[in-house]
Design a protein around this motif. Structure first.
Motif, PDB file in Angstrom:
ATOM      1  N   VAL A  28       0.851  -1.188   0.000  1.00 44.05           N
ATOM      2  CA  VAL A  28       0.000   0.000   0.000  1.00 44.05           C
ATOM      3  C   VAL A  28       0.886   1.237   0.000  1.00 44.05           C
ATOM      4  N   LEU A  29       0.636   2.146  -0.944  1.00 39.80           N
ATOM      5  CA  LEU A  29       1.444   3.362  -1.071  1.00 39.80           C
ATOM      6  C   LEU A  29       0.552   4.584  -0.863  1.00 39.80           C
ATOM      7  N   SER A  30       0.869   5.373   0.140  1.00 38.71           N
ATOM      8  CA  SER A  30       0.060   6.545   0.457  1.00 38.71           C
ATOM      9  C   SER A  30       0.284   7.678  -0.528  1.00 38.71           C
ATOM     10  N   GLY A  31      -0.599   8.658  -0.466  1.00 34.62           N
ATOM     11  CA  GLY A  31      -0.384   9.885  -1.208  1.00 34.62           C
ATOM     12  C   GLY A  31       0.583  10.760  -0.423  1.00 34.62           C
ATOM     13  N   THR A  54       3.045  -8.442  -5.309  1.00 36.30           N
ATOM     14  CA  THR A  54       2.205  -8.911  -6.411  1.00 36.30           C
ATOM     15  C   THR A  54       0.931  -8.072  -6.543  1.00 36.30           C
ATOM     16  N   HIS A  55       0.568  -7.374  -5.464  1.00 37.15           N
ATOM     17  CA  HIS A  55      -0.626  -6.530  -5.440  1.00 37.15           C
ATOM     18  C   HIS A  55      -0.237  -5.154  -4.901  1.00 37.15           C
ATOM     19  N   ILE A  56      -0.689  -4.106  -5.573  1.00 32.92           N
ATOM     20  CA  ILE A  56      -0.368  -2.749  -5.152  1.00 32.92           C
ATOM     21  C   ILE A  56      -1.628  -1.892  -5.131  1.00 32.92           C
ATOM     22  N   ALA A  57      -1.774  -1.118  -4.061  1.00 28.84           N
ATOM     23  CA  ALA A  57      -2.869  -0.162  -3.959  1.00 28.84           C
ATOM     24  C   ALA A  57      -2.270   1.189  -3.611  1.00 28.84           C
ATOM     25  N   GLY A  58      -2.680   2.228  -4.320  1.00 29.29           N
ATOM     26  CA  GLY A  58      -2.097   3.528  -4.064  1.00 29.29           C
ATOM     27  C   GLY A  58      -3.065   4.677  -4.213  1.00 29.29           C
ATOM     28  N   THR A  59      -2.718   5.768  -3.572  1.00 26.48           N
ATOM     29  CA  THR A  59      -3.479   7.004  -3.681  1.00 26.48           C
ATOM     30  C   THR A  59      -2.547   8.119  -4.137  1.00 26.48           C
ATOM     31  N   SER A  60      -3.021   8.965  -5.048  1.00 27.04           N
ATOM     32  CA  SER A  60      -2.291  10.153  -5.490  1.00 27.04           C
ATOM     33  C   SER A  60      -0.890   9.794  -6.001  1.00 27.04           C
ATOM     34  N   ASP A 177      -8.591  13.938  -5.985  1.00 22.94           N
ATOM     35  CA  ASP A 177      -7.536  13.225  -5.263  1.00 22.94           C
ATOM     36  C   ASP A 177      -8.089  12.225  -4.241  1.00 22.94           C
ATOM     37  N   GLY A 178      -7.635  10.978  -4.345  1.00 27.35           N
ATOM     38  CA  GLY A 178      -8.103   9.937  -3.434  1.00 27.35           C
ATOM     39  C   GLY A 178      -7.775  10.214  -1.983  1.00 27.35           C
ATOM     40  N   GLY A 179      -6.699  10.992  -1.749  1.00 31.10           N
ATOM     41  CA  GLY A 179      -6.278  11.285  -0.384  1.00 31.10           C
ATOM     42  C   GLY A 179      -7.278  12.113   0.397  1.00 31.10           C
ATOM     43  N   VAL A 180      -8.189  12.762  -0.289  1.00 36.82           N
ATOM     44  CA  VAL A 180      -9.197  13.564   0.400  1.00 36.82           C
ATOM     45  C   VAL A 180     -10.053  12.692   1.319  1.00 36.82           C
ATOM     46  N   LEU A 181     -10.340  11.477   0.871  1.00 39.70           N
ATOM     47  CA  LEU A 181     -11.207  10.588   1.655  1.00 39.70           C
ATOM     48  C   LEU A 181     -10.522   9.299   2.103  1.00 39.70           C
ATOM     49  N   ASN A 182      -9.447   8.902   1.414  1.00 41.21           N
ATOM     50  CA  ASN A 182      -8.728   7.685   1.827  1.00 41.21           C
ATOM     51  C   ASN A 182      -7.296   7.751   1.294  1.00 41.21           C
ATOM     52  N   ASN A 183      -6.390   8.132   2.150  1.00 39.31           N
ATOM     53  CA  ASN A 183      -4.997   8.281   1.723  1.00 39.31           C
ATOM     54  C   ASN A 183      -4.187   6.998   1.880  1.00 39.31           C
ATOM     55  N   ALA A 224      -6.196  15.448   8.999  1.00 34.04           N
ATOM     56  CA  ALA A 224      -7.296  14.851   8.242  1.00 34.04           C
ATOM     57  C   ALA A 224      -6.820  13.620   7.474  1.00 34.04           C
ATOM     58  N   LEU A 225      -5.643  13.720   6.867  1.00 33.25           N
ATOM     59  CA  LEU A 225      -5.083  12.577   6.129  1.00 33.25           C
ATOM     60  C   LEU A 225      -4.836  11.406   7.076  1.00 33.25           C
ATOM     61  N   HIS A 226      -4.335  11.720   8.256  1.00 29.00           N
ATOM     62  CA  HIS A 226      -4.047  10.662   9.234  1.00 29.00           C
ATOM     63  C   HIS A 226      -5.325   9.946   9.646  1.00 29.00           C
ATOM     64  N   GLN A 227      -6.369  10.712   9.888  1.00 24.37           N
ATOM     65  CA  GLN A 227      -7.630  10.110  10.310  1.00 24.37           C
ATOM     66  C   GLN A 227      -8.219   9.201   9.236  1.00 24.37           C
ATOM     67  N   ASN A 228      -8.149   9.630   7.963  1.00 27.96           N
ATOM     68  CA  ASN A 228      -8.743   8.768   6.932  1.00 27.96           C
ATOM     69  C   ASN A 228      -7.807   7.633   6.526  1.00 27.96           C
ATOM     70  N   SER A 229      -6.604   7.616   7.117  1.00 29.57           N
ATOM     71  CA  SER A 229      -5.644   6.543   6.841  1.00 29.57           C
ATOM     72  C   SER A 229      -5.629   5.472   7.925  1.00 29.57           C
TER      73      SER A 229
END
Length: 289
Positions: A28-31, A54-60, A177-183, A224-229
């Motif tokens: 998982v890679l954060s914004g 093998t699986h990657i999920a990322g924001t921003s 930007d995905g980080g607004v709701l889930n970073n 805010a980013l911390h809370q949605n993360s």
């Protein structure tokens, strides 16, 4: 009748077990804007220790780096591309002369880079499983996308900083930007992977001094980013935090090489102090081969 019931029950159990089967290694890679270049260093350190997600999920920025890596582009090559394509210059990412109603800049620069580096536009054609997180401002929810033929559009949307980049409209829906709701979109892959590794380049720093109005604004954004993360962070088996945020900020794209080193050192340190991560990952890779 009893035999039929037993057979149906057995089929249900087998089907459920198959659906819930976990395999592979998730990342998982954060914004985090320019701080996201630390992800390249983290990927390089993982590969040097024989760990290949093998699986990657990322924001921003995490989605941008993640998509390039999922295409099969090696970490050091991605770093070279940042230099070659001048992805460290704000002027090469933002179209200043753009006049749009829903943002100051278009996504043309990012889409052009992707069009040159990834010859297709399909999530399903990538070499690794990849998911990008975007924020739907029509209904106020986040969306994680991992299939379909709109890869570049969703990656651009995932990095569409509100007010800076134009809203990305996909199938009539307005995304930013995905980080607004889930970073930290670990939700996308935690049920698919036996091990889930997270890299957060914007960890929350407590009790920071406030000297300017800007400090208050940035700390509020980070809170805010911390809370949605939090949910995504909790889902990870191993969580690595880059310390680059202590010296640099999201706008420091020109310091990409230094930020890369922060990610590289953070991952190396974590691996050296958590040998069980390497052990678990290599066991998974052996089972999958």
């Amino acid at each position: 009748m009893k035999k039929i019931i037993a057979l149906v029950t057995l089929i249900t159990i087998i089907t459920t077990a198959t659906a819930q089967k976990k395999e592979g290694i998730g990342l998982v890679l954060s914004g985090g804007g320019g701080l996201g270049y630390a992800h390249i260093g983290a990927l390089q350190a993982l590969e040097e220790h024989g760990i290949y997600p093998t699986h990657i999920a990322g924001t921003s920025m995490g989605a941008i780096i993640g998509a390039l890596y999922a295409q099969g582009i090696a970490p050091l090559k991605i770093l070279d591309l940042v230099t070659e394509r001048k992805m460290y210059k704000i002027s090469h990412l933002i179209t200043y002369n753009h006049v749009g109603e829903l943002g100051l800049s278009s996504h043309d620069a990012v889409k052009k880079i992707f069009a040159e580096l990834i010859p297709h536009n399909s999530f399903d054609s990538l070499k690794l499983h990849f998911y990008a997180c975007v924020s739907n401002i029509d209904n106020g929810t986040y969306k994680i996308v991992g299939s379909g033929n709109q890869l570049k559009e969703y990656v651009a949307a995932s990095a569409a900083i509100p007010g800076i980049f134009e809203v990305e409209i996909i199938d009539g829906v307005h995304y930013i930007d995905g980080g607004v709701l889930n970073n930290f979109p670990a939700q996308a892959i935690h049920n698919q992977c036996r091990v889930l590794i997270g890299v957060d380049v914007v960890p929350y720093l407590e009790n920071r001094p406030f000297k300017r109005t800007r400090d208050v604004v940035m700390q509020s954004i980070h809170a805010a980013l911390h809370q949605n993360s939090l949910k995504g962070r909790e889902l990870c088996d191993f969580l690595i935090e880059s310390a680059a945020i202590q010296k640099y900020n999201e706008a420091n794209f020109n310091n990409y090489r230094e930020i890369y080193q922060y990610g590289y050192k953070a991952m190396n340190y974590y691996i050296n102090t958590h040998p069980e991560m390497v052990k678990r990952c290599k066991k998974i890779m052996q089972l999958n081969n």
